[in-house]
Design a protein around this motif. Structure first.
Motif, PDB file in Angstrom:
ATOM      1  N   ALA A 145      55.612  61.786  48.003  1.00 22.82           N
ATOM      2  CA  ALA A 145      56.221  61.429  49.280  1.00 22.82           C
ATOM      3  C   ALA A 145      55.712  62.312  50.413  1.00 22.82           C
ATOM      4  CB  ALA A 145      57.748  61.536  49.172  1.00 22.82           C
ATOM      5  N   ALA A 192      58.001  58.462  53.654  1.00 16.90           N
ATOM      6  CA  ALA A 192      58.353  59.332  52.527  1.00 16.90           C
ATOM      7  C   ALA A 192      59.607  58.821  51.823  1.00 16.90           C
ATOM      8  CB  ALA A 192      58.568  60.759  53.030  1.00 16.90           C
ATOM      9  N   ALA A 221      54.289  61.555  54.169  1.00 19.28           N
ATOM     10  CA  ALA A 221      54.956  62.143  55.324  1.00 19.28           C
ATOM     11  C   ALA A 221      53.958  62.804  56.266  1.00 19.28           C
ATOM     12  CB  ALA A 221      55.999  63.161  54.863  1.00 19.28           C
TER      13      ALA A 221
END
Length: 212
Positions: free
Chosen positions: A96, A130, A100
């Protein structure tokens, strides 16, 4: 020998319920995505907690009958499943984190086409990406599958599908509209907010300088 009666009708119904359950699942994922864009800190906390609990629910469902009560609150009676769910989610955090970082950079790269994007807006959409990864990205199947299983049990029947579907559609549309219209709030991460804004602004300026 008497052959078994055809099961095409039942299989069709199951396929319809499965399709609606998948749609309802992605409406929930889209809602969490939108919340993470509006308020990244609390949205990511929600995604982490939700993904952990859904993973725990899947572990719990493997050992118990798939009743509505077991699927929804069963993990609360099994601390070990909750721990396993949290550990599984933590393993996906680096995945994630990549999105991001990459998503805001891709958005800010639009400066190459003379498109100016507010740094915090780009960062907020990175947080939304994310949150999506934690719940339903390729390779992250457990939270999505368990949520779909929950909806398969809870939304079995036209009336339940209509009610749950209408509610989730309304919530999702409202949240996504807010994600597009509202200015993202990084509270209470004010220092991090300033750092992100400065770094992304520098990145955007450097791109404009290279293409100018």
């Amino acid at each position: 020998m008497v052959s078994d009666p055809p099961r095409e009708g039942g299989e069709t119904v199951d396929a319809i319920v499965e399709g609606w359950s998948r749609l309802l699942t992605y409406l929930v994922v889209a809602s969490v995505f939108g919340i993470a864009v509006i308020t990244p800190f609390f949205g990511l906390l929600l995604a982490l907690a939700g993904a952990s609990y859904l993973r725990a629910g899947q572990f719990h469902a493997r050992k118990h009958p798939a009743t509505p009560l077991r699927l929804t609150v069963g993990p609360l009676t099994a601390p070990l499943d909750l721990v396993r769910g949290a550990v599984g989610t933590l393993l996906t955090v680096p995945y994630a984190a990549v999105f991001a970082v990459l998503v805001p950079m891709v958005i800010m790269a639009a400066a190459a086409a003379d498109v100016r994007v507010a740094p915090l807006v780009a960062a907020a959409w990175g947080a939304g990406a994310a949150a999506y990864v934690l719940l339903a990205a390729p390779g992250v199947r457990a939270p999505r599958r368990h949520l779909q299983q929950v909806f398969t049990v809870l939304a079995y029947g036209p009336r339940r599908i209509a009610v749950i579907g209408a509610l989730l559609c309304a919530v999702t549309l409202a949240v996504l509209a807010g994600a597009i219209v509202l200015r993202p709030s990084f509270a209470p991460m004010y220092e991090l907010e300033n750092s992100i804004a400065q770094e992304l602004s520098r990145f955007q300026d450097s791109i404009q300088q290279r293409v100018s």
